[in-house]
Design an enzyme around this catalytic site. Structure first.
Site, PDB file in Angstrom:
ATOM      1  N   ASP A 148      -8.513   1.625   7.491  1.00 48.48           N
ATOM      2  CA  ASP A 148      -7.677   0.933   6.500  1.00 48.48           C
ATOM      3  C   ASP A 148      -8.451  -0.271   5.973  1.00 48.48           C
ATOM      4  O   ASP A 148      -9.478  -0.649   6.555  1.00 48.48           O
ATOM      5  CB  ASP A 148      -6.341   0.465   7.141  1.00 48.48           C
ATOM      6  N   TYR A 184       0.439   6.177 -11.797  1.00 46.87           N
ATOM      7  CA  TYR A 184       0.516   6.656 -10.407  1.00 46.87           C
ATOM      8  C   TYR A 184       0.686   8.176 -10.395  1.00 46.87           C
ATOM      9  O   TYR A 184      -0.034   8.891  -9.692  1.00 46.87           O
ATOM     10  CB  TYR A 184       1.689   5.968  -9.703  1.00 46.87           C
TER      11      TYR A 184
HETATM   12  N1  NAD Z   1       6.363   5.581   0.295  1.00 49.56           N
HETATM   13  C1  NAD Z   1       6.633   6.478  -0.626  1.00 49.56           C
HETATM   14  O1  NAD Z   1       7.736   6.477  -1.186  1.00 49.56           O
HETATM   15  C2  NAD Z   1       5.615   7.541  -1.001  1.00 49.56           C
HETATM   16  C3  NAD Z   1       6.030   8.613  -1.782  1.00 49.56           C
HETATM   17  C4  NAD Z   1       5.117   9.596  -2.160  1.00 49.56           C
HETATM   18  C5  NAD Z   1       3.804   9.495  -1.750  1.00 49.56           C
HETATM   19  N2  NAD Z   1       3.401   8.432  -0.984  1.00 49.56           N
HETATM   20  C6  NAD Z   1       1.994   8.369  -0.630  1.00 49.56           C
HETATM   21  O2  NAD Z   1       1.854   8.312   0.781  1.00 49.56           O
HETATM   22  C7  NAD Z   1       0.675   7.579   1.119  1.00 49.56           C
HETATM   23  C8  NAD Z   1       1.033   6.486   2.126  1.00 49.56           C
HETATM   24  O3  NAD Z   1       1.979   5.618   1.516  1.00 49.56           O
HETATM   25  P1  NAD Z   1       2.900   4.585   2.340  1.00 49.56           P
HETATM   26  O4  NAD Z   1       4.265   4.752   1.838  1.00 49.56           O
HETATM   27  O5  NAD Z   1       2.627   4.658   3.784  1.00 49.56           O
HETATM   28  O6  NAD Z   1       2.337   3.202   1.713  1.00 49.56           O
HETATM   29  P2  NAD Z   1       1.936   1.835   2.424  1.00 49.56           P
HETATM   30  O7  NAD Z   1       1.660   0.905   1.293  1.00 49.56           O
HETATM   31  O8  NAD Z   1       2.908   1.448   3.447  1.00 49.56           O
HETATM   32  O9  NAD Z   1       0.568   2.222   3.162  1.00 49.56           O
HETATM   33  C9  NAD Z   1      -0.594   2.532   2.438  1.00 49.56           C
HETATM   34  C10 NAD Z   1      -1.780   2.154   3.295  1.00 49.56           C
HETATM   35  O10 NAD Z   1      -2.981   2.426   2.529  1.00 49.56           O
HETATM   36  C11 NAD Z   1      -3.851   1.325   2.696  1.00 49.56           C
HETATM   37  N3  NAD Z   1      -4.802   1.223   1.579  1.00 49.56           N
HETATM   38  C12 NAD Z   1      -4.544   0.794   0.321  1.00 49.56           C
HETATM   39  N4  NAD Z   1      -5.687   0.768  -0.394  1.00 49.56           N
HETATM   40  C13 NAD Z   1      -6.679   1.202   0.431  1.00 49.56           C
HETATM   41  C14 NAD Z   1      -8.056   1.413   0.270  1.00 49.56           C
HETATM   42  N5  NAD Z   1      -8.680   1.127  -0.895  1.00 49.56           N
HETATM   43  N6  NAD Z   1      -8.777   1.887   1.316  1.00 49.56           N
HETATM   44  C15 NAD Z   1      -8.161   2.145   2.509  1.00 49.56           C
HETATM   45  N7  NAD Z   1      -6.850   1.952   2.721  1.00 49.56           N
HETATM   46  C16 NAD Z   1      -6.115   1.489   1.688  1.00 49.56           C
HETATM   47  C17 NAD Z   1      -2.933   0.112   2.782  1.00 49.56           C
HETATM   48  O11 NAD Z   1      -3.594  -1.018   3.338  1.00 49.56           O
HETATM   49  C18 NAD Z   1      -1.794   0.646   3.635  1.00 49.56           C
HETATM   50  O12 NAD Z   1      -2.030   0.459   5.002  1.00 49.56           O
HETATM   51  C19 NAD Z   1       0.116   7.047  -0.195  1.00 49.56           C
HETATM   52  O13 NAD Z   1      -0.930   7.886  -0.661  1.00 49.56           O
HETATM   53  C20 NAD Z   1       1.303   7.120  -1.118  1.00 49.56           C
HETATM   54  O14 NAD Z   1       0.921   7.193  -2.478  1.00 49.56           O
HETATM   55  C21 NAD Z   1       4.277   7.468  -0.595  1.00 49.56           C
END
Ligand code: NAD
Length: 259
Positions: A37, A157
Site C-alpha cells: 500500500d 472512475y
Molecule cells: N468501496 C466501494 O464502494 C467500491 C465499489 C466498487 C469497487 N471498489 C474498488 O475496490 C477497491 C478497494 O476499494 P476500498 O473500498 O477498499 O477503498 P479504500 O479507499 O478503503 O482502500 C483503497 C486502498 O488503496 C490504497 N491505494 C490508493 N492509491 C494507491 C496507490 N497508488 N498504490 C497503492 N495503494 C494505493 C489506499 O491507500 C487504500 O489503502 C478499489 O479498486 C475500488 O475502486 C470499491
C-alpha cells in the site's frame, strides 16, 4: 479448509478496506501474503501476525514500475513463487464531468488502470513458472459496477474501471495463449462499506444515516456490501474451485445492476 495452503498471494491497497479483508480471508485459508500500500500497513500486519498468518508488508505505489520490480524481487526472495495477484488498490473521485480536471482524469487512470497493467506485467516472470500440472495462477482485478452501468458524477472512475474490465478479458486470452497457466478475472462490487464509500455518500443529501438508507434502498438485497462479501468473491476466483473460470466478470452488488 486450507484451500490456499502453500500458495503465495500479493494484494495491493491492503492496508484497509477491501484489500485488508482480502488479506484476512486468503490468509485464513493458508496463503502466505505480500501486502502492499502507499499508506502504513502496521495495523493489518500486526493483526495477521497475531492470527498466525505468514504475511509481509512493503510500501508500493501501483503507479511506479520500479516499486513493482522491487516488490516482486522480495516475493521471489522470501517465498520463491507467486500464485495469486489481487490488483485491489484504487481511487475514486466524485465530481461532475463539467467540473472534472485533467488531473482528476490522470490520477484515476494512473492508479486504477496503469496500476493493474504494471502489476500484471511485473507478476508474469514469477507467475509464468506455474506449470500445467499445478493449480493455475490467478490474477483478480477489482473493477466496479461503474464499469457496467452509468454512474453519475463518477464518469472518469467508471471509465477507468471499464478499462480494467477490458484489460482483464484481454489478459485472460493472451496469457494462456502465451503458454502461461494463469487465469484472470474481474470483480465488480456495488457500494461497499469502506472509506471509499464515505466519498460516494457525498453525492446524496441528508444526515449520514439518511444517505445510507437512500443508498441501501437501491439494492434489491436491501443493504450495501461489507468488505467480506467482496473478499469471498476474490477467494473463489483465487482458489482451485475456479480452476476453469477465466475472463469473467463477477458482479457482487446485491442485484443493483440487474435492475
Ligand atoms: N468501496 C466501494 O464502494 C467500491 C465499489 C466498487 C469497487 N471498489 C474498488 O475496490 C477497491 C478497494 O476499494 P476500498 O473500498 O477498499 O477503498 P479504500 O479507499 O478503503 O482502500 C483503497 C486502498 O488503496 C490504497 N491505494 C490508493 N492509491 C494507491 C496507490 N497508488 N498504490 C497503492 N495503494 C494505493 C489506499 O491507500 C487504500 O489503502 C478499489 O479498486 C475500488 O475502486 C470499491
Amino acid at each position: 479448509m486450507d484451500q490456499l495452503a502453500g500458495k503465495v498471494a500479493m494484494v495491493t491497497g491492503a492496508a484497509r478496506g477491501i484489500g485488508a479483508e482480502v488479506a484476512r480471508t486468503l490468509g485464513r485459508v493458508g496463503a502466505s501474503l505480500m501486502l502492499c500500500d502507499v499508506i502504513d500497513g502496521a495495523d493489518i500486519l500486526g493483526e495477521l501476525a497475531a492470527a498466525g498468518i505468514n504475511a509481509r508488508f512493503r510500501s508500493l505505489d501501483v503507479r511506479r514500475a520500479d516499486d513493482w520490480a522491487a516488490a516482486m524481487a522480495e516475493v521471489d526472495e522470501m517465498f520463491g513463487r507467486l500464485d495469486i495477484l489481487v490488483n485491489n488498490a484504487g481511487v475514486f473521485i466524485v465530481r461532475p464531468i463539467e467540473q472534472s480536471t485533467e488531473e482528476d482524469y490522470q490520477f484515476q487512470m494512473d492508479v486504477n488502470l496503469k496500476g493493474v497493467f504494471l502489476g500484471t506485467k511485473a507478476a508474469l516472470p514469477l507467475m509464468k513458472r506455474i506449470t500445467r500440472e499445478q493449480d493455475s495462477g490467478s490474477i483478480v482485478n477489482l473493477s466496479s459496477v461503474a464499469a457496467l452501468v452509468g454512474s453519475a458524477n463518477a464518469a472518469l472512475y467508471g471509465a477507468s474501471k471499464g478499462a480494467v474490465r477490458a484489460f482483464t478479458k484481454a489478459a485472460a486470452i493472451e496469457l494462456p495463449g502465451a503458454g502461461y497457466n494463469i487465469r484472470c478475472n474481474s470483480v465488480h462490487p456495488g457500494m461497499v462499506d469502506t472509506a471509499m464509500a464515505v466519498t460516494a455518500l457525498d453525492r446524496f443529501s441528508g444526515t449520514d444515516a439518511e444517505k445510507r438508507a437512500t443508498v441501501a434502498a437501491r439494492y434489491p438485497l436491501g443493504r450495501v456490501a461489507q468488505p467480506a462479501d467482496i473478499a469471498a468473491a476474490v477467494l473463489y476466483l483465487a482458489s482451485p474451485a475456479a480452476g476453469f473460470v477465466t475472463g469473467t466478470e463477477l458482479v457482487v452488488d446485491g442485484g443493483m445492476s440487474a435492475q
